[in-house]
Write a protein that holds these residues in place. Structure first.
Motif, mmCIF file in Angstrom:
data_model
loop_
_atom_site.group_PDB
_atom_site.id
_atom_site.type_symbol
_atom_site.label_atom_id
_atom_site.label_comp_id
_atom_site.label_asym_id
_atom_site.label_seq_id
_atom_site.Cartn_x
_atom_site.Cartn_y
_atom_site.Cartn_z
ATOM 1 N N ALA A 472 59.183 45.907 36.938
ATOM 2 C CA ALA A 472 59.488 47.517 36.855
ATOM 3 C C ALA A 472 58.528 47.933 37.975
ATOM 4 C CB ALA A 472 59.106 47.893 35.694
ATOM 5 N N ALA A 473 58.936 49.222 38.333
ATOM 6 C CA ALA A 473 57.956 49.916 39.025
ATOM 7 C C ALA A 473 57.639 51.210 38.700
ATOM 8 C CB ALA A 473 58.591 49.887 40.662
ATOM 9 N N PRO A 474 56.774 51.250 37.998
ATOM 10 C CA PRO A 474 56.378 52.695 37.454
ATOM 11 C C PRO A 474 55.526 53.305 38.783
ATOM 12 C CG PRO A 474 54.995 51.126 36.697
ATOM 13 C CD PRO A 474 55.994 50.498 37.198
ATOM 14 N N ARG A 475 55.266 54.683 38.583
ATOM 15 C CA ARG A 475 54.669 55.446 39.466
ATOM 16 C C ARG A 475 53.351 54.659 40.169
ATOM 17 N NH1 ARG A 475 56.677 59.253 36.179
ATOM 18 N NH2 ARG A 475 54.529 59.540 35.248
ATOM 19 N N GLY A 476 53.259 54.379 41.539
ATOM 20 C CA GLY A 476 52.180 53.696 41.883
ATOM 21 C C GLY A 476 51.777 52.237 41.627
ATOM 22 N N ALA A 477 52.779 51.401 40.901
ATOM 23 C CA ALA A 477 52.476 50.146 40.678
ATOM 24 C C ALA A 477 53.815 49.526 40.519
ATOM 25 C CB ALA A 477 51.827 50.083 39.393
ATOM 26 N N ILE A 478 53.672 48.075 40.569
ATOM 27 C CA ILE A 478 54.923 47.258 40.099
ATOM 28 C C ILE A 478 54.394 46.291 39.019
ATOM 29 C CG2 ILE A 478 56.175 45.427 41.219
ATOM 30 C CD1 ILE A 478 55.415 46.404 43.785
ATOM 31 N N ARG A 488 50.452 43.345 36.798
ATOM 32 C CA ARG A 488 50.528 44.519 37.526
ATOM 33 C C ARG A 488 49.809 44.378 38.977
ATOM 34 N NH1 ARG A 488 47.934 49.195 34.481
ATOM 35 N NH2 ARG A 488 45.855 48.049 35.110
ATOM 36 N N SER A 489 50.729 45.009 39.869
ATOM 37 C CA SER A 489 50.000 45.089 41.214
ATOM 38 C C SER A 489 50.079 46.561 41.729
ATOM 39 C CB SER A 489 50.942 44.667 42.107
ATOM 40 O OG SER A 489 50.651 44.697 43.600
ATOM 41 N N ARG A 490 49.144 46.820 42.284
ATOM 42 C CA ARG A 490 49.163 48.472 42.798
ATOM 43 C C ARG A 490 48.942 48.706 44.282
ATOM 44 N NH1 ARG A 490 47.321 52.270 38.902
ATOM 45 N NH2 ARG A 490 46.430 51.348 36.857
ATOM 46 N N ASP A 491 49.130 47.451 44.896
ATOM 47 C CA ASP A 491 49.204 47.467 46.377
ATOM 48 C C ASP A 491 50.394 46.774 47.140
ATOM 49 O OD1 ASP A 491 48.953 44.971 45.788
ATOM 50 O OD2 ASP A 491 46.814 44.588 46.733
ATOM 51 N N GLY A 492 51.664 46.997 46.320
ATOM 52 C CA GLY A 492 52.937 46.726 46.809
ATOM 53 C C GLY A 492 53.245 45.193 46.869
ATOM 54 N N GLY A 493 52.472 44.611 46.054
ATOM 55 C CA GLY A 493 52.751 43.236 45.619
ATOM 56 C C GLY A 493 51.822 42.280 46.347
ATOM 57 N N ARG A 494 50.776 42.640 46.950
ATOM 58 C CA ARG A 494 49.927 41.818 47.651
ATOM 59 C C ARG A 494 48.972 41.033 46.740
ATOM 60 N NH1 ARG A 494 50.135 45.611 51.517
ATOM 61 N NH2 ARG A 494 48.194 46.929 50.675
ATOM 62 N N THR A 495 48.338 41.951 45.670
ATOM 63 C CA THR A 495 47.470 41.172 44.738
ATOM 64 C C THR A 495 48.214 41.742 43.147
ATOM 65 O OG1 THR A 495 46.155 43.115 44.948
ATOM 66 C CG2 THR A 495 45.546 41.408 46.341
ATOM 67 N N TRP A 496 47.688 40.899 42.242
ATOM 68 C CA TRP A 496 48.197 41.066 41.094
ATOM 69 C C TRP A 496 46.976 41.020 39.898
ATOM 70 C CZ3 TRP A 496 53.255 42.309 39.751
ATOM 71 C CH2 TRP A 496 54.049 42.251 40.929
ATOM 72 N N THR A 497 47.128 41.788 38.893
ATOM 73 C CA THR A 497 46.107 41.701 37.690
ATOM 74 C C THR A 497 46.859 41.448 36.567
ATOM 75 O OG1 THR A 497 44.700 43.231 38.921
ATOM 76 C CG2 THR A 497 44.190 42.797 36.466
ATOM 77 N N THR A 498 46.237 40.291 35.482
ATOM 78 C CA THR A 498 47.095 40.134 34.298
ATOM 79 C C THR A 498 46.799 41.248 33.253
ATOM 80 O OG1 THR A 498 46.590 37.733 34.754
ATOM 81 C CG2 THR A 498 46.946 38.610 32.539
ATOM 82 N N LEU A 499 47.742 41.804 32.706
ATOM 83 C CA LEU A 499 47.609 42.789 31.733
ATOM 84 C C LEU A 499 47.691 42.020 30.223
ATOM 85 C CD1 LEU A 499 50.093 45.496 33.140
ATOM 86 C CD2 LEU A 499 47.657 45.369 33.456
#
Length: 742
Positions: A472-478, A488-499
């Motif tokens: 999903a792509a909520p505002r400002g994230a993927i 979740r990624s906040r930089d267009g899919g370059r880096t990701w963080t586990t939720l």
């Protein structure tokens, strides 16, 4: 914005006609959803009737439509029933009567309001259903029931007088089925039966006499004027009268043994006949003196046709198909139409007012006007489409079921085949921009920055080896997820963080398995787990809470509109399967049921702005700008005399619905600790109260009530009510001592 997929459904094969545009969108039943495909609407129509250019058509799911331009455009009328309607009579532009089954309605103001023709006390069931009705004026009419009973009214249907049953029918001690009734005046009328007999009355159905025996089953009687009438039926039956029904003469229309079901006439000679299969219409211009013309007006079955003028015919049929002729039936043209193909999912687009429906063999339907009209394009593949992502109305990407990836730069007119650099089939795609594209799953994420020409794997630890099947792509994230992964990624899919999932931490993983996730922002989401529980977070997964007010764990899809507004697609509502949505506007504290379509809902998408989109069945596309709600607000509350019990015991759960509509029924659902949801649908009293009886087990039992609304009030859901039963007291394990006799 990423296109949120509500659920996955099997794609069905079909090849249908391409749609034409229609000038208006028809609203559905009691909801705030409007048809976008097919047009004008998608419920099968069974009968139509005109008074000049004003006409009405009735059909399945309580559908009643009105046109004022001879069938060119149609609007939906609220007739306060979902029962199938099969009978319609137009007395003048403002007076219309409609009915079917246990329901009949009358309007004298052009369909703005309807009153019930109450021939039975309960519309949900009746001993004898409505076979036909005929009104000689807006107030004087006759009803023919399925057992042959005849009732008359002189006040428009408020009060009825029983009349003599049609001879030979069950109500008269026989076994023949009644077929039709037609009255040319307040006392003069005719009735027909399926054994081919026609009866006449001149005293308002006090007595009947046989005037004709046709030898074939009659389906309908109809009069062009008091002198000229027609009887049509089985095996090509066509008979006419020119003396007010005293004598009936059979005629041969030269169309073979067609089963005629209805006849409508512009005058005493020009008529059009409908057939049981809907494959043909038959037109006669001389009342059967010479062979008629056999017409095939549509590739879809057409079940009813009528004259709006001596040259204008409007005809309706299966799946809402509507056609008109301006040359008395020589040629026809479609009004509206529908998309070719079958579809299995609907997605919102990044551009305002855009959405996409995915189908088989590369079928891709799109709307750019908020769902009012849809057009079909094709991705060059023989496989079904699995996912799409359009960052603009021109540039888009499509993924098929075989793992094929495609790009368009002209809104879908042409496509270029791409490769992901891997033999594995991605589960989804997402394009944050025209040039950036993510191929998600089946394990990890591959990323392109050159419009899909080349891809490289994303090495982020959170997702690099994870099984993934959605994003999903909520505002400002993927956000990407799989059965055990949530990142979740906040930089267009370059880096990701586990939720953090419900019940776990970033380090200690929860054993929960994820079925579906929907986001409205980077932090606010709903999560459906494989057990059917819906969870809510407003802080990016740091904390989660369950939403038991949904009242079911049989859930096929969900989408989130904003932090407090969301939809859930239940597999059933109470004991009824398919066609329902549940919507919340208070963060999940209560859920409003909406009955939208007859078929199962196979897709729901929300743009997060003005328009929501829905896919019913395999081709019914609808939209709403009201969240699907229509009518005044209603409320539901639940109560019980004791919230805490000393031990498991029966309880009575009561409630109140405000306002209380006539014949309202509320579904009360109960879930025992660790158990499944069970439901009861109960009647609501005139003061809005209702009650249900349950037996609760040890622990905390959850109750919720829901009402799908009526044609004046929107549906409502209650807040959760809990009842806690403590463990029963233990009995002593030893035997008491016996006393000695003195």
């Amino acid at each position: 914005m990423f296109l949120k997929r509500a659920l996955t459904a099997s794609l069905l094969a079909a090849a249908l006609a391409a749609p034409a545009s229609a000038s208006a969108n028809v609203q559905v039943g009691s909801s705030g959803w409007e048809w976008g495909n097919p047009l004008p609407q998608g419920n099968t129509l069974r009968a139509t009737s005109f008074a000049g250019t004003t006409g009405y058509a009735v059909g399945d799911f309580g559908t009643l439509l009105k046109t004022t331009d001879g069938g060119g455009t149609w609007s939906g009328l609220r007739v306060s029933t979902f029962a199938p309607l099969t009978i319609v009579q137009t007395l003048d532009a403002n007076t219309v009567l409609a009915g079917g089954g246990c329901v009949a309605r009358r309007s004298t103001d052009g369909g703005r309001t309807f009153t019930s023709i109450a021939f039975t006390p309960v519309e949900t069931s009746c001993r004898a259903s409505l076979t036909d009705m005929s009104f000689a004026s807006p107030t004087v009419g006759f009803l023919l029931l399925s057992d042959g009973s005849v009732f008359s009214t002189d006040d428009g249907g408020t009060q009825f007088t029983p009349r003599t049953a049609v001879p030979g029918t069950a109500a008269a001690g026989g076994s023949v089925a009644p077929a039709s009734v037609a009255f040319t005046g307040p006392a003069t009328g005719f009735a027909a039966t399926t054994d081919g007999r026609i009866f006449a009355t001149t005293d308002g159905a006090v007595s009947w006499r046989v005037v004709a025996e046709t030898g074939r089953a009659i389906r309908q009687l109809s009069f062009a004027d008091p002198a000229h009438g027609f009887a049509v039926g089985q095996n090509g039956l066509f008979a006419r009268t020119v003396d007010g029904g005293q004598r009936w003469t059979p005629k041969d229309l030269g169309a073979g043994a067609l089963d005629y079901t209805a006849i409508r006439c512009a005058n005493a000679e020009l008529c059009v006949l409908s057939t049981a299969t809907g494959a043909q219409l038959v037109r006669t211009s001389d009342a059967g003196e010479t062979a008629g013309a056999v017409i095939t007006p549509s590739t879809d079955p057409i079940y009813a046709a009528a004259f709006a003028s001596p040259t204008r015919i409007a005809a309706v049929g299966a799946s809402g198909s509507t056609v008109v002729s301006d040359d008395a039936g020589t040629t026809f043209r479609a009004i509206g139409g529908r998309l070719t193909g079958s579809y299995g999912a609907v997605y919102d687009g990044a551009a305002r007012g855009s959405a996409f429906a995915l189908g088989e063999a590369g079928a891709l339907a799109k709307t750019l006007d908020g769902g009012r009209t849809w057009t079909r394009g094709n991705v060059p593949t023989t496989a079904g489409l699995r996912h799409v992502s359009f960052p603009t109305t021109s540039v888009g990407y499509a993924l098929d079921d075989d793992g094929g990836l495609f790009r368009t730069a002209n809104g879908g007119t042409s496509w270029k085949t791409l490769g992901t650099g891997s033999a594995a089939r991605p589960a989804a795609v997402h394009a944050p921009s025209e040039s950036t594209l993510l191929a998600i799953g089946p394990r990890g994420v591959r990323r392109s920055t050159d419009g899909g020409e080349t891809f490289s794997p994303v090495r982020a630890r959170a997702i690099s080896r994870a099984a993934l099947y959605g994003a999903a792509a909520p505002r400002g994230a993927i956000v990407a997820w799989g059965p055990t992964t949530f990142a979740r990624s906040r930089d267009g899919g370059r880096t990701w963080t586990t939720l953090r999932k419900p019940g776990g931490t970033r380090r200690a993983r929860s054993g929960m398995r994820i079925a579906l996730v929907a986001f409205s922002s980077a932090d606010a989401a709903l999560l459906l787990d494989r057990a059917g529980t819906v969870w809510r977070t407003t802080n990016g997964g740091r904390t989660w809470s369950t939403l038991p007010a949904i009242g079911t764990s049989a859930i096929d899809g969900l989408v989130v509109d904003d932090d407090r507004t969301a939809y859930v697609v239940p597999r059933r509502f109470g004991e009824v399967e398919g066609g329902y949505l549940l919507r919340t506007t208070d963060g999940g504290a209560t859920w409003q049921p909406q009955l939208v379509v007859r078929e199962a809902i196979n897709g729901i998408a929300t743009s997060g702005s003005a328009t929501d989109y829905l896919l019913g069945g395999s081709s019914q596309l609808l939209s709403s700008t009201t969240g699907g709600s229509a009518g005044r607000r209603s409320t539901l509350t639940l109560a019980t005399s004791r919230r805490t019990l000393r031990k498991p015991a029966p309880v009575t759960v009561t409630g109140r619905l405000r306002p209380a509509g006539p014949a309202a029924r509320v579904t009360v659902s109960m879930r025992e600790p660790g158990g499944r949801w069970r439901s009861q649908t109960v009647d609501v009293a005139s003061n809005g109260t209702f009650a249900s009886r349950w037996r609760v087990a040890r622990g905390t039992t959850t109750f919720v009530a829901q009402w799908s609304g009526d044609f004046t009030s929107a549906g409502a859901g209650s807040r959760v009510l809990t009842v806690t039963a403590r463990a029963p007291p233990r009995r002593s394990g030893g035997r008491g001592r016996r006393g000695r006799r003195g």
